[in-house]
Design an enzyme around this catalytic site. Structure first.
Site, short mmCIF file in Angstrom:
data_model
loop_
_atom_site.label_atom_id
_atom_site.label_comp_id
_atom_site.label_asym_id
_atom_site.label_seq_id
_atom_site.Cartn_x
_atom_site.Cartn_y
_atom_site.Cartn_z
N ASP A 14 47.45 34.77 47.98
CA ASP A 14 46.12 34.14 48.00
C ASP A 14 46.12 32.79 48.71
OD1 ASP A 14 45.46 36.30 46.29
OD2 ASP A 14 46.04 35.13 44.55
N GLU A 187 35.77 39.72 46.51
CA GLU A 187 36.36 38.57 45.82
C GLU A 187 36.86 37.57 46.86
OE1 GLU A 187 39.89 39.81 43.66
OE2 GLU A 187 40.33 41.33 45.17
#
Length: 539
Positions: A14, A187
């Site tokens: 991420d 997301e």
């Protein structure tokens, strides 16, 4: 210079990338591992230097009891108004209908801290990021969680205005600006402004082999104003199963001082057994989700595209204005515990390293035995990421158990249900012995049992080694540090992979670690002493 992917090997998922003047910074998720948020810096996008972690106190991060793969999800790093802004999520529930979480904000004028006490933002959804608009207004973007079983749980991207004077959100301003495509599971939003458009980057498809990143744009931040990029997705490896890099998607965009553009993305490098198809299953990602960087260009219609196609490249041209950054040739490390604090490569589970867990004294690490490695509370373990497929790691341990409930040694660890180790423990008939054990999806196996290796009374400690060789790994021991004895137990490295854990558990977001641990679930706090730790990459 060439960017060689992945630029951050081992568990570095991420990525949130920014540039401040001529220096780039990347923030990565750390989940249940403490301290929270992994930071690196570079001036060439090729070589990266590890920085102190920002969430290093329990004031900033309290994860005691968090489930495995809970904790810090997808931090967002930005820079505005002369300071760094860090938004992070602490997830308390990973399984089932709910994702109980809290989003926080902390700031610092120096990337090395100190960081301000956290400001609670909300719990609407995870993967929150902060966008600083040109007019001075600020907005929080986030995935939005819907627990209702008759709805899609990933309920679009919510934008909420943030008041920088009050340092608080304005809840009544919240609105859904993008619902994703039919791939679902939208997301990881990040927002940028360029040439009169707002560009929204978001991940879809789940962080598995179907993972991807999509881009949408709009000229306003009105509800549902964003239109998806034609001929997308922006990046994915769903349709490139034979490529070295897989799972590319969730990430962030950055420009260079000279006007070039790059995209930092999570990725993985699965390996395959000889008798397995490379398409299904696609393999086993023991190094977890790593960070790759791809070069970006803008097409004639003003949409961003990945140079070389949406599957990405292993080698990427570095920025023309790059300033070479010094870094070690690999991630081999030696720690003889000569400083009173743990260096930045060490991590603990959920809580910081305190005198309750142990200390560094007289050039030795002392770990006080507490809960088992199957616990999510009070575990005396320090660990570092696997950052290569092939490596050796070793240590020397002193431990004098008087119960089989006391253990200390060297562990290869993924989470509380997936780990193994070689350790000193106690046998009622023979005294201190060496054993190897594995926890595989919560099923515990002692491999030596009645053949556990007795430790001679003359031994001044026991040396332990692990040999990791991509698909398998093993353990060895020595009583003098010179003559090593390999133990004929070959363990399946796939058990320590995201893809294996995913088969039985929804929290599969970290990667394999190598660590030192002490256990005394009898409750007598028996202490183990470690002289050094040596991690040597062979790739």
């Amino acid at each position: 210079m060439k960017i060689k992917n992945p630029v951050l090997p081992g568990f570095h998922s991420d990525p949130s990338i920014i540039r401040v003047k001529d220096t780039y910074y990347i923030a990565n998720s750390t989940f249940e591992w403490f301290p929270g948020v992994r930071l690196h810096q570079s001036q060439d996008l090729v070589h990266w230097q590890l920085l102190p972690a920002p969430l290093s106190t329990t004031t900033l991060l309290d994860m005691k009891g968090n489930p495995s793969s809970g904790g810090i999800w997808a931090p967002d790093l930005s820079y505005a108004d002369g300071k760094f802004w860090l938004v992070y999520t602490d997830v308390k529930v990973t399984e089932g209908a709910f994702k109980d979480m809290t989003n926080y904000l902390t700031t610092a004028t120096d990337i090395r801290g100190p960081w301000t006490d956290p400001i609670k933002l909300n719990g609407v959804g995870f993967d929150a990021s902060l966008f600083h608009d040109k007019d001075g207004r600020k907005y929080l973007l986030q995935q939005t969680w819907d627990h209702r079983e008759y709805k899609q749980p990933f309920n679009g991207i919510t934008l909420t205005e943030f008041d920088p004077k009050q340092m608080a959100l304005i809840p009544q301003s919240a609105r859904t600006i993008y619902s994703g495509t039919d791939v679902k599971l939208v997301e990881g939003p990040h927002l940028y402004r360029k040439d009169g458009y707002y560009y929204l980057f978001a991940a879809q498809g789940g962080t598995v082999f179907a993972h991807q990143e999509v881009v949408a744009r709009a000229k306003t931040l009105a509800a549902n104003a964003f239109v998806s990029e034609p001929d997308g997705p922006f990046i994915t490896n769903f349709d490139t199963p034979d490529f070295y890099l897989q799972k590319q998607g969730h990430g962030a965009l950055v420009d260079t001082p000279g006007g070039e553009w790059y995209y930092a993305s999570l990725c993985s490098r699965p390996w395959h057994r000889q008798n397995e198809s490379v398409h299904d299953p696609r393999g086993w990602s023991t190094l977890g989700r790593e960070t790759a960087i791809q070069k970006v260009y803008w097409d004639e219609q003003g949409w961003p595209r990945i140079v070389g196609g949406h599957g990405g490249q292993i080698e990427v041209a570095a920025p023309k204005d790059a300033k070479e950054t010094k870094s070690a040739p690999d991630h081999s490390r030696y720690d003889d515990f000569t400083t009173p604090t743990l260096d930045n490569n060490w991590n603990t589970l959920r809580v910081p390293f305190t005198p309750h867990m142990g200390n560094i004294n007289a050039e030795q690490l002392k770990l006080i035995g507490h809960a088992s490695l199957a616990s999510t509370f009070d575990v005396s373990l320090i660990a570092q990421r696997w950052q290569a497929f092939n490596f050796d790691a070793q240590t020397k341990v002193h431990f004098n158990p008087f119960s089989y409930q006391q253990m200390a040694g060297l562990t290869n660890f993924y989470n509380d249900k997936h780990w193994s180790w070689i350790f000193i423990t106690f046998d009622e008939k023979r005294g201190p012995v060496i054993e190897i054990a594995e926890n595989n999806n919560g099923h515990y196996t002692s491999y030596l049992q009645d053949q556990a290796i007795q430790i001679p009374e003359s031994a001044t400690g026991v040396w332990f080694k692990t040999k990791v060789r991509t698909q398998t790994y093993s353990y060895a021991y020595s009583f003098d540090g010179q003559t090593w004895h390999d133990i004929d137990v070959q363990l399946d490295a796939a058990v320590l992979s995201d893809d294996y854990v995913l088969q039985t558990y929804g929290g599969f977001f970290t990667g394999a670690f190598i660590g030192l641990a002490a256990v005394d679930y009898a409750g007598y706090d028996q202490t183990a002493t470690f002289d050094y730790f040596d991690y040597k990459e062979l790739d």
